[in-house]
Design an enzyme around this catalytic site. Structure first.
Site, PDB file in Angstrom:
ATOM      1  N   MET A  11       0.067  -5.201   0.523  1.00 14.45           N
ATOM      2  CA  MET A  11      -1.206  -4.630   0.085  1.00 14.45           C
ATOM      3  C   MET A  11      -1.404  -5.044  -1.359  1.00 14.45           C
ATOM      4  SD  MET A  11      -0.392  -0.572  -0.185  1.00 14.45           S
ATOM      5  CE  MET A  11       0.960   0.095  -1.179  1.00 14.45           C
ATOM      6  N   HIS A  34       5.971   3.977  -7.909  1.00 11.37           N
ATOM      7  CA  HIS A  34       5.461   3.352  -6.693  1.00 11.37           C
ATOM      8  C   HIS A  34       4.389   4.220  -6.036  1.00 11.37           C
ATOM      9  CE1 HIS A  34       9.018   0.413  -5.747  1.00 11.37           C
ATOM     10  NE2 HIS A  34       8.127  -0.091  -6.573  1.00 11.37           N
ATOM     11  N   GLU A  35       3.315   3.591  -5.600  1.00  6.97           N
ATOM     12  CA  GLU A  35       2.233   4.242  -4.847  1.00  6.97           C
ATOM     13  C   GLU A  35       1.620   5.429  -5.590  1.00  6.97           C
ATOM     14  OE1 GLU A  35       1.987   2.034  -2.821  1.00  6.97           O
ATOM     15  OE2 GLU A  35       4.071   1.423  -2.869  1.00  6.97           O
ATOM     16  N   GLY A  36       1.584   5.335  -6.907  1.00 10.20           N
ATOM     17  CA  GLY A  36       0.961   6.387  -7.702  1.00 10.20           C
ATOM     18  C   GLY A  36       1.981   7.244  -8.415  1.00 10.20           C
TER      19      GLY A  36
END
Length: 603
Positions: A162, A441-443
């Site tokens: 992504m 990671h991921e926010g």
């Protein structure tokens, strides 16, 4: 099998005694499964993880991917491990039999991924991202896109990523600048730069499929103007064969402190004006599509944090049993042999903290996986809706709580090893470095906290928070029937009431002074997370008491010790960790604005 990667007795307890995973086999989708097939899946995962993933965890860390003549080079064992993973069917484990999958419940596929993450987080990253990428195309892609991309992704011929973050925007997706210009053939010309793209380039597969967020020319500003595109490294022809390079250029590798075996890349799209992408779904809805993957990856990040903490716990527990040092405080005889350090009170404290963090975190991650299954297969519409709502509420907690507290477990594992823990002669320092990445990671914690307090806690008039309170209340009712658990029910009920009071205060403040109400959102996330983990521990304690109530002849000494260990860890969390929430709630309800009133020049 060895318990180095995970305590299988604990995993079985979580799956079959706390969550009653076998009840899922009553659903038509899972009717062909049984305890035996579930066990076989986990045995296979553990065998592959032990033989193929764990052995190169250190070598991949010491010999991280590098560029050689413009190509990414890495230790060959990474590819061999992923090949074994794909051949065993784990890449498509949750999909239908007709799609080549095992039709496994999400809770089983997540349990298998937990074992792989414990063995080697960096190598597991490639598969995790590819699975998330494929799920977006499967759900939102056209039939043609599924044929060209989803099928080879499931076969392991293609791998996926992504591509969200841009150098100038960071986590602020509203500010992304990557553009998408319509072409006459229906494709789009993609131009822009992305950064920190995990798995963004490698030679582990025939092709790499990037899911790229970009703005179609003339799109509205902000997040409402973001669309999602499939942008492959090599163009895919209508017959599925690979065409030329797609003007996706690797401009550099980023070398992080942990998970060094996974490439982190800077990518340039369309430098030559020849990058083509296919629109997924409708224009301007890309962020909602991508969040389907993001939320999966967030739960995966939480599970990865749990397993790295778990691995550190297992390593430090084994070390504490073997390492001889010191004598009892009451000993006055220097000639007495030294004790295993597990006999020392402070070492036992650090082991207990690790156990409480990692087994509580694992319970939360598996609970969320079970919610996914309920949302998918339950025949009861209300049950499906409530599972979806609860999962939405708990996702930021599931990502962030383990990333903070299981990392603290890794720190304690280093401390138990003493001076050796800070060296590369023992694995615990790598577990810490690998796990430290999960906090971003991921926010970040701050972003997850804003999501929890600013959106999830009050969505639909606070319906999700009220649902959570009702679910906790049901566990409290079960525990109230067990005299041994009264201490816990009293404490959790008080923490729940504190949570309700804090939500009332912050909810009112949000209408008048939203900046002030959200200024300490990260503290709310900690208080909320600790309360949820206390609930997870009470659920485990209820199951343990149920087992201990059986005839003593049914349980051998090992089993009794296991269940007593669960009750002791629960007691520790309730006496040492849950009381922290009182001060956090008092601070939150005071609407303290110290961080806002501090002048920038004062820092």
């Amino acid at each position: 099998m060895s318990n180095d990667l995970i305590n299988r007795r604990d995993l079985d307890f979580q799956l079959f005694e706390v969550l009653d995973t076998l009840a899922l086999t009553a659903q038509p989708r899972f009717a062909e499964h049984s305890r035996e097939t579930f066990t076989a899946v986990l045995d296979t995962a553990q065998a592959i993880a032990t033989d193929k993933f764990a052995p190169h965890n250190r070598s991949a860390d010491e010999n991280e991917p590098h560029l050689e003549d413009g190509r990414v080079r890495m230790v060959p064992e990474i590819g061999q491990a992923i090949d074994a993973f794909v051949q065993a069917g784990f890449l498509s484990a949750s999909y239908d039999f007709l799609e080549g999958g095992m039709q496994l419940p999400a809770i089983l596929s997540q349990s298998a991924m937990a074992i792989f993450a414990s063995a080697n987080m960096a190598t597991t990253v490639y598969s995790l991202l590819s699975m998330g990428n494929a799920s977006v195309i499967h759900r939102y892609g056209s039939e043609a896109q599924k044929k060209l991309y989803f099928e080879p992704l499931m076969a392991g011929r293609f791998f996926g990523t992504m591509a969200l973050t841009e150098p100038q925007a960071g986590s602020s997706l509203a500010d992304l600048k990557t553009s998408a210009t319509p072409n006459a053939d229906g494709s789009y010309a993609i131009r822009g730069n992305k950064i920190f793209i995990s798995g963004g380039d490698h030679e582990l597969s025939e092709n790499i499929v990037h899911l790229v967020l970009a703005r179609i020319d003339g799109a509205p500003p902000g997040v409402k103007g973001i669309s999602l595109f499939i942008v492959p490294k090599f163009r895919v022809q209508p017959d599925g064969s690979l065409g030329p390079r797609n003007d996706v250029a690797l401009t550099g590798l980023i070398h992080k402190m942990g998970c060094r075996g996974a490439t982190s890349t800077l990518l340039a799209f369309g430098e030559k004006g020849e990058c083509r992408g296919d629109l997924v779904g409708e224009p301007h809805k890309g962020l909602s599509y991508m969040f389907h993957m993001m939320n999966q990856i967030r739960i995966g990040a939480g599970l990865g944090a749990v397993m790295l903490g778990y691995r550190g716990y297992q390593a430090s527990l084994a070390y504490a049993k073997e390492r001889l040092q010191g004598r009892a405080p009451t000993s006055k005889n220097p000639a007495e042999p030294p004790l295993p350090i597990i006999e020392h009170g402070d070492v036992r404290r650090m082991l207990m903290a690790q156990k409480a963090y990692v087994e509580g975190g694992l319970a939360l991650c598996l609970f969320c996986a079970h919610l996914i299954d309920t949302q998918t297969v339950s025949a009861d519409e209300t049950e499906r809706r409530e599972a979806a709502m609860l999962l939405d509420l708990l996702t930021p907690v599931t990502k962030s709580w383990p990333s903070q507290w299981c990392l603290e477990g890794n720190s304690l594992a280093i401390q138990i090893h003493g001076g050796y823990g800070y060296t590369r002669d023992y694995p615990v320092e790598q577990f810490y470095r690998d796990n430290r990445l999960n906090a971003i990671h991921e926010g970040t914690h701050g972003i997850q906290a804003l999501d929890l307090l600013g959106r999830k806690a009050f969505m639909q008039g606070g319906a999700a928070s009220q649902l959570l309170a009702r679910k906790i209340g049901k566990t409290l009712e079960q525990a109230d029937e067990v005299a041994e658990l009264q201490e816990f029910t009293t404490a959790l009920n008080k923490a729940l009431m504190d949570m309700v009071s804090t939500l009332q205060t912050l909810g009112a403040a949000m209408l008048k002074e939203p900046n002030r109400a959200l200024a300490n959102a990260s503290v709310f996330l900690e208080a909320f997370g600790h309360t949820v983990i206390a609930w997870m521990w009470l659920r485990q304690a209820v199951a343990a008491c149920r087992a201990l109530a059986l005839d003593a002849t049914v349980l051998d000494a090992t089993e009794q010790a296991f269940y007593q260990g669960k009750l002791s860890a629960c007691r520790w969390f309730y006496r040492w960790e849950l009381p922290k929430t009182r001060a956090w709630h008092e601070l939150l309800r005071s609407l303290d604005d110290t961080v806002l009133t501090m002048p920038c020049e004062g820092f």
